[in-house]
Write an enzyme that holds these catalytic residues in place. Structure first.
Site, PDB file in Angstrom:
ATOM      1  N   HIS A 186       0.822  -1.214   0.000  1.00 57.31           N
ATOM      2  CA  HIS A 186       0.000   0.000   0.000  1.00 57.31           C
ATOM      3  C   HIS A 186       0.855   1.263   0.000  1.00 57.31           C
ATOM      4  CE1 HIS A 186      -4.253  -1.575   0.960  1.00 57.31           C
ATOM      5  NE2 HIS A 186      -3.542  -2.507   0.339  1.00 57.31           N
ATOM      6  N   ASP A 187       2.094   1.176   0.496  1.00 61.56           N
ATOM      7  CA  ASP A 187       2.984   2.330   0.378  1.00 61.56           C
ATOM      8  C   ASP A 187       3.392   2.516  -1.084  1.00 61.56           C
ATOM      9  OD1 ASP A 187       4.510   4.509   1.316  1.00 61.56           O
ATOM     10  OD2 ASP A 187       6.335   3.301   1.206  1.00 61.56           O
ATOM     11  N   HIS A 207      -2.514 -13.176  -0.499  1.00 59.98           N
ATOM     12  CA  HIS A 207      -3.750 -13.440   0.253  1.00 59.98           C
ATOM     13  C   HIS A 207      -3.788 -14.858   0.815  1.00 59.98           C
ATOM     14  CE1 HIS A 207      -5.969  -9.824  -1.751  1.00 59.98           C
ATOM     15  NE2 HIS A 207      -5.083  -9.462  -0.842  1.00 59.98           N
ATOM     16  N   GLU A 226      -3.072   9.158   3.737  1.00 60.35           N
ATOM     17  CA  GLU A 226      -3.449   7.870   3.108  1.00 60.35           C
ATOM     18  C   GLU A 226      -4.094   6.888   4.079  1.00 60.35           C
ATOM     19  OE1 GLU A 226      -0.065   6.146   1.020  1.00 60.35           O
ATOM     20  OE2 GLU A 226       0.365   8.096   0.128  1.00 60.35           O
ATOM     21  N   ASP A 232       2.389 -19.085   1.108  1.00 59.67           N
ATOM     22  CA  ASP A 232       2.716 -20.121   0.135  1.00 59.67           C
ATOM     23  C   ASP A 232       1.700 -20.086  -1.003  1.00 59.67           C
ATOM     24  OD1 ASP A 232       0.398 -21.280   1.072  1.00 59.67           O
ATOM     25  OD2 ASP A 232       1.387 -22.842   2.223  1.00 59.67           O
TER      26      ASP A 232
HETATM   27  C1  HEM Z   1      -5.023  -7.625  -6.446  1.00 58.30           C
HETATM   28  C2  HEM Z   1      -5.580  -6.627  -5.827  1.00 58.30           C
HETATM   29  C3  HEM Z   1      -5.786  -6.596  -4.340  1.00 58.30           C
HETATM   30  C4  HEM Z   1      -6.932  -6.321  -3.705  1.00 58.30           C
HETATM   31  C5  HEM Z   1      -8.260  -5.952  -4.352  1.00 58.30           C
HETATM   32  C6  HEM Z   1      -6.687  -6.449  -2.296  1.00 58.30           C
HETATM   33  C7  HEM Z   1      -7.617  -6.232  -1.311  1.00 58.30           C
HETATM   34  C8  HEM Z   1      -7.441  -6.530   0.021  1.00 58.30           C
HETATM   35  C9  HEM Z   1      -8.427  -6.346   1.052  1.00 58.30           C
HETATM   36  C10 HEM Z   1      -9.816  -5.758   0.830  1.00 58.30           C
HETATM   37  C11 HEM Z   1      -7.905  -6.802   2.212  1.00 58.30           C
HETATM   38  C12 HEM Z   1      -8.612  -6.870   3.579  1.00 58.30           C
HETATM   39  C13 HEM Z   1      -8.614  -5.529   4.269  1.00 58.30           C
HETATM   40  C14 HEM Z   1      -9.543  -5.570   5.469  1.00 58.30           C
HETATM   41  O1  HEM Z   1     -10.740  -5.728   5.276  1.00 58.30           O
HETATM   42  O2  HEM Z   1      -9.061  -5.441   6.611  1.00 58.30           O
HETATM   43  C15 HEM Z   1      -6.587  -7.285   1.929  1.00 58.30           C
HETATM   44  C16 HEM Z   1      -5.749  -7.868   2.859  1.00 58.30           C
HETATM   45  C17 HEM Z   1      -4.447  -8.197   2.592  1.00 58.30           C
HETATM   46  N1  HEM Z   1      -3.778  -7.984   1.405  1.00 58.30           N
HETATM   47 FE1  HEM Z   1      -4.586  -7.438  -0.350  1.00 58.30          FE
HETATM   48  N2  HEM Z   1      -5.393  -6.805  -2.110  1.00 58.30           N
HETATM   49  C18 HEM Z   1      -4.788  -6.889  -3.332  1.00 58.30           C
HETATM   50  C19 HEM Z   1      -3.465  -7.176  -3.571  1.00 58.30           C
HETATM   51  C20 HEM Z   1      -2.537  -7.403  -2.582  1.00 58.30           C
HETATM   52  C21 HEM Z   1      -1.111  -7.445  -2.789  1.00 58.30           C
HETATM   53  C22 HEM Z   1      -0.430  -7.159  -4.117  1.00 58.30           C
HETATM   54  C23 HEM Z   1      -0.553  -7.746  -1.586  1.00 58.30           C
HETATM   55  C24 HEM Z   1       0.904  -7.898  -1.227  1.00 58.30           C
HETATM   56  C25 HEM Z   1       1.857  -8.141  -2.086  1.00 58.30           C
HETATM   57  C26 HEM Z   1      -1.626  -7.904  -0.645  1.00 58.30           C
HETATM   58  C27 HEM Z   1      -1.466  -8.295   0.653  1.00 58.30           C
HETATM   59  C28 HEM Z   1      -2.495  -8.397   1.565  1.00 58.30           C
HETATM   60  C29 HEM Z   1      -2.315  -8.951   2.899  1.00 58.30           C
HETATM   61  C30 HEM Z   1      -1.046  -9.578   3.444  1.00 58.30           C
HETATM   62  C31 HEM Z   1      -3.543  -8.807   3.547  1.00 58.30           C
HETATM   63  C32 HEM Z   1      -3.851  -9.191   4.999  1.00 58.30           C
HETATM   64  C33 HEM Z   1      -3.428  -8.005   5.874  1.00 58.30           C
HETATM   65  C34 HEM Z   1      -3.595  -8.209   7.369  1.00 58.30           C
HETATM   66  O3  HEM Z   1      -3.857  -9.319   7.823  1.00 58.30           O
HETATM   67  O4  HEM Z   1      -3.441  -7.201   8.086  1.00 58.30           O
HETATM   68  N3  HEM Z   1      -2.809  -7.658  -1.267  1.00 58.30           N
HETATM   69  N4  HEM Z   1      -6.310  -7.088   0.604  1.00 58.30           N
END
Ligand code: HEM
EC number: 1.11.1.7
Length: 328
Positions: free
Chosen positions: A57-58, A186, A80, A258
Site C-alpha cells: 500500500h505504500d 492473500h 493515506e 505459500d
Molecule cells: C489484487 C488486488 C488486491 C486487492 C483488491 C486487495 C484487497 C485486500 C483487502 C480488501 C484486504 C482486507 C482488508 C480488510 O478488510 O481489513 C486485503 C488484505 C491483505 N492484502 Fe490485499 N489486495 C490486493 C493485492 C494485494 C497485494 C499485491 C498484496 C501484497 C503483495 C496484498 C497483501 C495483503 C495482505 C497480506 C492482507 C492481509 C493483511 C492483514 O492481515 O493485516 N494484497 N487485501
C-alpha cells in the site's frame, strides 16, 4: 535479483540499489530490521501479513516513499491511512519499533520507505520458512505528501473485475501474470467482512456455497460489527470447515505464505471478488493453475515481484526522525 548481489550496483542517481546501507551504521541496518521483525512476529505472527500489505500500500501510492505511515495532522487531516482503501491497515507499531532501534544505532540514516521494504522481505521470509528471500534495493527517501484521495485512486478494490484489476496493475507497470503472482499474498492475513460482503450473495458458480453460507456468513453475523475473517480457508477453525477440509492445503513445514491461495482460487474458496475474478479470465487463469501446481516457482516469482514493487523511489524529500510525521 535473486542472486542477492552484496555489492552496491552502479545505477542512475536516485535509483534504489542493493547493499545501499552496507557502509553505513557499521553495516548493521538490515540485521536490526530483521531482528526487530523476528521479535515482533514471535510475539504476534499475524503482524507478518500486516507488514507485507503495508509495503504494497505504500508503493502503489506515490511510489515507495513511506507516505502510508504519516499520521493525520491539523494541516493534513486525511493522509493515506485514513482512506477506506486502507481499511484494516496495521503493523505501524512494528515499523515504529524498527525505526526506534535504528535511530538509537545511527540517527537520521535509514528512511521509513526502506524500513517498509526490508520489513516486508523479512516478514515474507519468516512466514514462508525461508522459501522467499531476495536482496532489497534501498536508498529511498521519504515523501512529505500523503493523501487519502490518492490512496482511493491508486489502490485496487476488492470488488474489481479482472479487466479493472489488470488495468490498475498495468498503470504501475505490472503484467497480468504479475497481478496473479502478487495476489498470492492473500494466503496470509485477514479481512473485514465489509471487504467481501458482496460475496455473501454471490452465485454458487463464483463461490463455494458451503464456504459462503456456513463459514463466511456465520462469521460475519457473529460478534462485533464488521468482524474480521482469515483470508485463507486453511486458517479457519477446523471444526467449522465441514466438508471443505478436503480443499485445505496443509501448511507445508508450517509455512503460511505459500501457493495455497491458488489452490483455494481454483476451488472457489477465496474471500474477495477480486480473488475469484482472476480465475475467470484467459489472461490470468493459466497462471493460477501454474502457481497452484508449483509452489517453488511461486516463491521465486513472488520475490521478483516484490523487488519490482520496491523499485519506484517515490519522493526524495527527507529521512524522517519518526515514521509517523514529516520532519517539519
Ligand atoms: C489484487 C488486488 C488486491 C486487492 C483488491 C486487495 C484487497 C485486500 C483487502 C480488501 C484486504 C482486507 C482488508 C480488510 O478488510 O481489513 C486485503 C488484505 C491483505 N492484502 Fe490485499 N489486495 C490486493 C493485492 C494485494 C497485494 C499485491 C498484496 C501484497 C503483495 C496484498 C497483501 C495483503 C495482505 C497480506 C492482507 C492481509 C493483511 C492483514 O492481515 O493485516 N494484497 N487485501
Amino acid at each position: 535479483m535473486k542472486a542477492a548481489a552484496a555489492a552496491v550496483q552502479a545505477t542512475a542517481p536516485g535509483t534504489p540499489t542493493v547493499g545501499y546501507y552496507n557502509d553505513k551504521c557499521n553495516g548493521s541496518v538490515e540485521g536490526i530490521v530483521r531482528e526487530t521483525v523476528k521479535a515482533a512476529l514471535n510475539a504476534d505472527l499475524t503482524k507478518g501479513a500486516a507488514l507485507v500489505r503495508l509495503f504494497f500500500h505504500d508503493c502503489f501510492v506515490r511510489g515507495c516513499d513511506g507516505s502510508v505511515l504519516l499520521d493525520p495532522t491539523y494541516a493534513n487531516p486525511y493522509p493515506e491511512k485514513t482512506s477506506g482503501a486502507n481499511i484494516g491497515l496495521r503493523g505501524f507499531d512494528v515499523i515504529d519499533a524498527i525505526k526506534a532501534n535504528l535511530e538509537s544505532a545511527c540517527p537520521s540514516t535509514v528512511s521509513c520507505a526502506d524500513i517498509l521494504a526490508f520489513a516486508a522481505r523479512d516478514a515474507s521470509g519468516y512466514l514462508s520458512k525461508g522459501g522467499i528471500d531476495y536482496a532489497v534495493p534501498a536508498g529511498r527517501l521519504n515523501g512529505v505528501v500523503s493523501s487519502a484521495a490518492d490512496a482511493e485512486r491508486n489502490l485496487p478494490g476488492s470488488t474489481f473485475d479482472v479487466a479493472t484489476l489488470i488495468s490498475n496493475f498495468a498503470a504501475k507497470g505490472f503484467t497480468p501474470e504479475e497481478l496473479v503472482i502478487v495476489s498470492g499474498a492473500h494466503s496470509i492475513g485477514r479481512a473485514h467482512c465489509s471487504s467481501f460482503r458482496d460475496r455473501l450473495s454471490s452465485p454458487s458458480g463464483e463461490i463455494n456455497p458451503y464456504f459462503r453460507d456456513n463459514i463466511l456468513a456465520k462469521d460475519c453475523d457473529a460478534g462485533p460489527a464488521d468482524p474480521t475473517v482469515e483470508n485463507n480457508i486453511r486458517d479457519q477453525n477446523a471444526t467449522a470447515l465441514g466438508n471443505l477440509t478436503s480443499y485445505v492445503v496443509p501448511a507445508r513445514g508450517g509455512a503460511s505464505l505459500d501457493n495455497s491461495y491458488y489452490v483455494n482460487s481454483l476451488n472457489s474458496v477465496v474471500l474477495f471478488h477480486s480473488d475469484w475474478a482472476i480465475v475467470g479470465s484467459n489472461a490470468t487463469r493459466r497462471h493460477v493453475h501454474e502457481y497452484a501446481d508449483n509452489g517453488t516457482l511461486w516463491n521465486l516469482d513472488f520475490a521478483d515481484a516484490l523487488v519490482k514493487l520496491a523499485m519506484p523511489p517515490g519522493s526524495t524529500a527527507e529521512i524522517r526522525k519518526t515514521c509517523r510525521a514529516t520532519n517539519y
